[in-house]
Motif scaffolding. Structure first.
Motif, short mmCIF file in Angstrom:
data_model
loop_
_atom_site.label_atom_id
_atom_site.label_comp_id
_atom_site.label_asym_id
_atom_site.label_seq_id
_atom_site.Cartn_x
_atom_site.Cartn_y
_atom_site.Cartn_z
N LYS A 65 27.62 33.08 45.51
CA LYS A 65 28.09 34.21 44.71
C LYS A 65 29.61 34.20 44.74
N ARG A 66 30.22 34.45 43.59
CA ARG A 66 31.68 34.45 43.48
C ARG A 66 32.13 35.78 42.88
N GLU A 67 33.26 36.24 43.37
CA GLU A 67 33.83 37.48 42.85
C GLU A 67 35.32 37.26 42.68
N TYR A 68 35.86 37.77 41.58
CA TYR A 68 37.28 37.61 41.29
C TYR A 68 37.90 38.99 41.11
N ARG A 69 39.06 39.19 41.73
CA ARG A 69 39.77 40.46 41.59
C ARG A 69 41.23 40.17 41.25
N GLY A 70 41.71 40.81 40.21
CA GLY A 70 43.10 40.62 39.81
C GLY A 70 43.25 39.58 38.73
N ALA A 71 44.50 39.23 38.46
CA ALA A 71 44.83 38.27 37.41
C ALA A 71 45.02 36.89 38.04
N ASP A 72 44.13 35.97 37.69
CA ASP A 72 44.21 34.62 38.23
C ASP A 72 45.55 34.00 37.86
N GLY A 73 46.12 33.26 38.80
CA GLY A 73 47.42 32.63 38.57
C GLY A 73 48.58 33.52 38.96
N SER A 74 48.28 34.70 39.53
CA SER A 74 49.32 35.66 39.91
C SER A 74 49.14 36.10 41.35
N PRO A 75 50.23 36.45 42.04
CA PRO A 75 50.10 36.97 43.40
C PRO A 75 49.17 38.19 43.43
N GLY A 76 48.33 38.25 44.45
CA GLY A 76 47.37 39.34 44.58
C GLY A 76 45.98 38.98 44.07
N PHE A 77 45.86 37.89 43.32
CA PHE A 77 44.53 37.48 42.85
C PHE A 77 43.69 37.07 44.04
N ILE A 78 42.43 37.55 44.05
CA ILE A 78 41.51 37.25 45.15
C ILE A 78 40.26 36.60 44.58
N TYR A 79 39.90 35.50 45.20
CA TYR A 79 38.65 34.80 44.91
C TYR A 79 37.79 34.93 46.16
N ALA A 80 36.65 35.62 46.05
CA ALA A 80 35.76 35.81 47.19
C ALA A 80 34.47 35.03 46.96
N TRP A 81 33.89 34.54 48.05
CA TRP A 81 32.65 33.79 47.94
C TRP A 81 31.69 34.22 49.04
N ASN A 82 30.41 34.04 48.76
CA ASN A 82 29.36 34.28 49.74
C ASN A 82 28.27 33.26 49.45
N GLY A 83 28.12 32.29 50.34
CA GLY A 83 27.19 31.20 50.07
C GLY A 83 26.34 30.86 51.26
N ASN A 84 25.80 29.65 51.20
CA ASN A 84 24.94 29.17 52.27
C ASN A 84 25.75 28.93 53.54
N ASN A 85 25.09 28.40 54.55
CA ASN A 85 25.78 28.19 55.83
C ASN A 85 26.95 27.22 55.72
N LYS A 86 26.87 26.25 54.81
CA LYS A 86 27.96 25.29 54.66
C LYS A 86 29.20 25.96 54.06
N ALA A 87 28.99 26.76 53.03
CA ALA A 87 30.11 27.44 52.37
C ALA A 87 30.53 28.69 53.12
N GLY A 88 29.59 29.35 53.74
CA GLY A 88 29.90 30.57 54.47
C GLY A 88 30.31 31.70 53.56
N GLU A 89 31.13 32.59 54.10
CA GLU A 89 31.60 33.75 53.35
C GLU A 89 33.07 33.96 53.66
N GLY A 90 33.82 34.36 52.64
CA GLY A 90 35.23 34.64 52.83
C GLY A 90 35.92 34.91 51.52
N GLU A 91 37.23 34.86 51.57
CA GLU A 91 38.02 35.06 50.35
C GLU A 91 39.37 34.40 50.52
N GLN A 92 39.97 34.05 49.39
CA GLN A 92 41.33 33.54 49.41
C GLN A 92 42.15 34.34 48.42
N GLU A 93 43.39 34.55 48.79
CA GLU A 93 44.29 35.38 47.98
C GLU A 93 45.59 34.62 47.72
#
Length: 183
Positions: A65-93
């Motif tokens: 599962k993927r979630e996006y918050r904010g304007a991609d390509g700009s400071p403050g944009f967050i890409y969050a993920w929640n996946g299987n054990n290999k991908a795990g869960e987290g976010e990058q900003e």
């Protein structure tokens, strides 16, 4: 029985003792040269959604599962993920952008282990149509997880190299989606 207990204590205790002397901080870096103009390369990597096409980590679980918050390509944009054990869960900003030069990201892991890492992707013109792309990652693993740093550094470097090779292939074949593909 006594010998078995001693051997077991050494097997368990030795790594924990070694971890006391290992650095808690780590850093890895990989680079490649892309046969494209620096501005074109940077305008592709600045959009985090494009990582779905080249990042080994983002491609680890196509069903996550993927979630996006904010304007991609700009400071403050967050890409969050929640996946299987290999991908795990987290976010990058996206924490910073130096136009046509550098993209700074903070990665916050939630599962399978909590932690933070910092990455930067830089572009530097080598010639008119050649760009050096450098991807760095730094972080910290507290004791006793710092023992994993010995194993992680090689794996992380290899993953960065694979991702950069994917990026190079995409950009040199003009298979780009600049700006980021829309969802």
């Amino acid at each position: 029985m006594e010998t078995t207990l001693i051997v077991l204590a050494v097997i368990i205790g030795a790594p924990l003792i070694i971890a006391l002397f290992l650095s808690k901080d780590y850093g890895v870096e990989a680079e490649t040269v892309v046969n494209k103009r620096s501005e074109n390369v940077f305008n592709y990597i600045r959009y985090i959604k494009n990582q779905e096409l080249y990042s080994k980590w983002v491609m680890a679980d196509l069903e996550m599962k993927r979630e996006y918050r904010g304007a991609d390509g700009s400071p403050g944009f967050i890409y969050a993920w929640n996946g299987n054990n290999k991908a795990g869960e987290g976010e990058q900003e996206i924490t910073g952008i130096t136009e046509n030069e550098k993209l700074d990201l903070e990665i916050r892991f939630k599962r399978p282990f909590e932690g933070k890492a910092y990455t930067s992707i830089t572009t530097q013109a080598v010639e008119d149509n050649k760009t050096r792309v450098t991807w760095k990652m730094t972080g910290r693993n507290n004791y006793p997880l710092n023992l994993m740093t010995l194993l992680l550094k090689g794996t992380l470097k290899k993953d960065l190299e694979i991702s950069l090779n994917n990026l190079k292939n995409i950009l040199e074949k003009n298979q780009t989606t600049v700006p980021a593909k829309s969802l």
